[in-house]
Design an enzyme around this catalytic site. Sequence first.
Site, PDB file in Angstrom:
ATOM      1  CG  ASP A  54      -9.312   2.042   3.425  1.00  0.00           C
ATOM      2  OD1 ASP A  54      -7.579   1.660   3.113  1.00  0.00           O
ATOM      3  OD2 ASP A  54     -10.222   1.978   2.587  1.00  0.00           O
ATOM      4  CG  HIS A  93     -11.572   0.889   8.107  1.00  0.00           C
ATOM      5  ND1 HIS A  93     -12.441   0.124   7.682  1.00  0.00           N
ATOM      6  CD2 HIS A  93     -12.101   1.827   7.295  1.00  0.00           C
ATOM      7  CE1 HIS A  93     -12.935  -0.206   6.460  1.00  0.00           C
ATOM      8  NE2 HIS A  93     -13.129   1.203   6.013  1.00  0.00           N
TER       9      HIS A  93
END
Length: 244
Positions: free
Chosen positions: A42, A187
């Site tokens: 992400d 991430h």
Amino acid sequence: MSTLPVGVKRVIRWTASRLLGDLMGSVTSVRTDDQIVVLTYDDGPDPASTPQVLNELSRHGLTATFFVLVDRAREHPELLLRVRDEGHQIGLHGLDHRRLTDMSKEAAHDHMATGKRELERLLAEPITLFRPPYGAQSVHTLRSARRLGLTTVLWTASVWDWKSVPQRERVENAMLGCRPGAIFLAHDAFGASKGDGSGDQPEVDRAELLAMLTDALGEKGYRLVSLAAGLNRGPAVRTIVLSR
């Protein structure tokens, strides 16, 4: 009129839950017996960290699914295209990292629709996957995603790369959720940008973390794959998850 037996009520509730999940639920894993784990990232693309992740994925011959922020994709279109051109799957994370459940249902829908449209323009290809910032969603955002032709994707376990803990702890937390078809949340950047309220985040050596995670999974006979590759091994498991 007699009431239904408890067992029958349970079957009815279970059936209703499955039907609603199949209709509006978010993907939370893949139903498979194969020893694969879906790797998702992400908050990118980010020039300081996304290349580290891409280089490490390439070194291991792995693919992943990247949920990107459009405000960053606009600033770094060459990096967005690199993600795509190296064989990775791309989904929408948002125009920015603001929480959709803090918006009105109309504003949230427009936010999602604009993000999808702009990301498709940048990539010149359709976008069908969506992960809401913070995993925060409501009945309204689920309906909007469906109307926009987006499948929402959450996760089974996190690598804790948003917490100030040792790398070893991050890997250990992810491995608690290791099972066939699990979806791992990682991430390649952090959501904090332009005052979106994400807060301070720790420094993380993302290449090292991916290498450690790959080794830990390999010891158990697991391999990391993108969601697209995972769905070639089995159907999506969908669950209704609200206000996460």
